[in-house]
Design an enzyme around this catalytic site. Structure first.
Site, short mmCIF file in Angstrom:
data_model
loop_
_atom_site.label_atom_id
_atom_site.label_comp_id
_atom_site.label_asym_id
_atom_site.label_seq_id
_atom_site.Cartn_x
_atom_site.Cartn_y
_atom_site.Cartn_z
N VAL A 1 0.87 -1.18 0.00
CA VAL A 1 0.00 0.00 0.00
C VAL A 1 0.90 1.23 0.00
O VAL A 1 1.77 1.34 0.86
CB VAL A 1 -0.89 0.03 1.28
CG1 VAL A 1 -1.72 1.31 1.33
CG2 VAL A 1 -1.79 -1.19 1.38
N HIS A 2 0.77 2.10 -0.98
CA HIS A 2 1.54 3.35 -0.90
C HIS A 2 0.84 4.51 -1.60
O HIS A 2 1.32 5.64 -1.58
CB HIS A 2 2.94 3.17 -1.51
CG HIS A 2 2.94 3.07 -3.00
ND1 HIS A 2 2.81 1.87 -3.65
CD2 HIS A 2 3.01 4.02 -3.97
CE1 HIS A 2 2.82 2.07 -4.95
NE2 HIS A 2 2.93 3.37 -5.18
N ARG A 3 -0.32 4.23 -2.23
CA ARG A 3 -1.03 5.26 -2.98
C ARG A 3 -1.43 6.39 -2.05
O ARG A 3 -1.95 6.16 -0.96
CB ARG A 3 -2.25 4.58 -3.63
CG ARG A 3 -2.98 5.31 -4.68
CD ARG A 3 -2.25 5.53 -5.97
NE ARG A 3 -1.57 4.38 -6.52
CZ ARG A 3 -0.42 4.45 -7.21
NH1 ARG A 3 0.19 5.60 -7.40
NH2 ARG A 3 0.14 3.38 -7.70
N ASP B 1 -2.34 -1.45 -3.94
CA ASP B 1 -2.87 -0.27 -4.63
C ASP B 1 -1.87 0.22 -5.68
O ASP B 1 -2.00 1.30 -6.23
CB ASP B 1 -3.26 0.84 -3.65
CG ASP B 1 -2.09 1.34 -2.82
OD1 ASP B 1 -0.93 0.92 -3.07
OD2 ASP B 1 -2.33 2.16 -1.91
#
Ligand code: UD1
Length: 353
Positions: free
Chosen positions: A201-203, A276
């Site tokens: 997850v990094h969005r 994501d």
């Protein structure tokens, strides 16, 4: 012909590796590293493992707000372009380094080539959507990975200089998959093939939004399968800021971002992927690992149409339900090409000289 490749982020490095190998058989390549990513695990390890040539210039811009970061890259890359006078500037994907390189080159009347042109999520809240659309409109050569991308450009009136080449990520995957077989990550982490989920997850829309991040953490804590989570520094920063890191760590195996070779081995042996990321949706598809995407939209629509990727947003209930049950039923089409995209791109550039 002198080509200046502008790269700055982890996904740029993965794509630049096969293209640079192909380019250097025919042309002079100058690599300009913007410094957008700078931690060892986000940067140097990719150059070492993927044998990307050492950059000729390192701009060292680092992190910052979008305007600041893009502006810093523009100021610094302009100086290099003026001094080096490249015949063509090559940019990749949709990050701030992509936009900065394309914009400055076009204003200096240097030809711009964009690899991964024509992608659209149709979500203007994503900084990447703005970056990719503007980079396309600055470009003279638009190398599209899919027919969908060509059609997207057509709708925006971009027809000239558009080429369907296939996806350079397939080239990268085919090259790196065998090498990744040597990785010992599965044994080292005490994992069993096809008995764990890989999560990333990094969005910005998930990390910088407390409600979304809380919902994702709550879902991850309730999923039945073991989760291994190589964590982007941005995500770690926000999890700590919102006081969610310790809860997540109790249930989920959080590790540092991995180099590409270990990461490929990890995802290739995963039961499912929860992400994501844009690139990872595609890597999952190519490796035939079911993917659950923690976004409301995707630019890689073919993966969803084929039933190998499902969009669940940041909705806790959907992540748990689909995360526990999702199993693709349909056969895949052949949508991303056969692994010869880099060579095709170089041939097109050569023919146009
Ligand atoms: C960027 C791209 C995104 C891509 C992603 C891959 C843009 C707008 N976004 O997002 O499209 O999917 O790269 O990772 O360009 N940080 C570190 N060390 C690093 C790099 C970043 O600690 O080496 C932290 C910093 O706190 C920084 C934050 O991560 O503020 C965001 O980094 P940045 O490069 O601006 O964006 P990404 O989230 O990585």
């Amino acid at each position: 012909m002198k080509i200046a490749s502008v790269i700055g982020t982890r996904p740029n490095f993965v794509k630049a590796a096969p293209v640079s190998r192909a380019l250097r058989k025919k042309f002079d390549e100058l690599i300009i590293h913007t410094g957008q990513h700078y931690d060892y695990e986000m940067d140097k390890i990719f150059f070492d493992e993927l044998q990307i040539p050492v950059p000729d210039y390192h701009l060292g811009v680092g992190s910052g707000l979008h305007g600041f970061q893009t502006g810093e890259i523009m100021k610094k890359v302009e100086k290099v372009f003026v001094e080096e006078k490249p015949d063509l500037v090559l940019v990749y994907g949709d990050c701030n380094s992509t936009l900065a390189g394309a914009l400055v080159a076009s204003k200096l009347h240097i030809k711009v080539a964009h690899i991964e042109a024509g992608l659209r999520s149709f979500d203007k809240n994503m900084p990447e959507e703005i970056n990719r659309a503007l980079a396309d409109h600055c470009s003279d050569l638009l190398f599209c990975p899919t027919k969908t991308a060509v059609n997207n450009l057509d709708r925006e009136g971009l027809i000239e200089g558009v080429y369907l080449t296939g996806d350079v990520m397939v080239d990268a995957l085919l090259h790196n998959k065998d090498i990744s077989a040597q990785s010992k990550i599965i044994e080292e982490r005490g994992l069993k093939s096809k008995h764990y989920i890989v999560a990333t997850v990094h969005r910005q829309s998930n990390t910088d939004n407390k409600k979304n991040l809380k919902s994702i953490v709550a879902a991850f804590c309730e999923l039945s399968e073991r989760i291994i989570f190589p964590m982007h520094p941005r995500t770690e920063k926000f999890l700590k800021r919102y006081g969610l890191f310790d809860d997540l760590r109790k249930k989920v195996n959080i590790i540092k971002p991995l180099g590409h070779i270990d990461f490929l081995k990890l995802i290739n042996n995963a039961k499912k992927i929860l992400t994501d990321s844009g690139g990872l949706q595609k890597e999952a598809y190519i490796l035939k690992v079911p993917c659950i995407t923690i976004r409301d939209n995707t630019e890689w629509v073919e993966t969803v149409e084929d039933g190998w990727n499902v969009l669940v947003g940041a909705d806790k209930g959907k992540i748990i339900e689909i995360g526990n049950t999702f199993a693709p039923k349909r056969k895949q089409r052949h949508v991303f090409g056969d692994g010869g995209a880099s060579e095709k791109i170089v041939k097109i550039m050569g023919d146009l000289q």
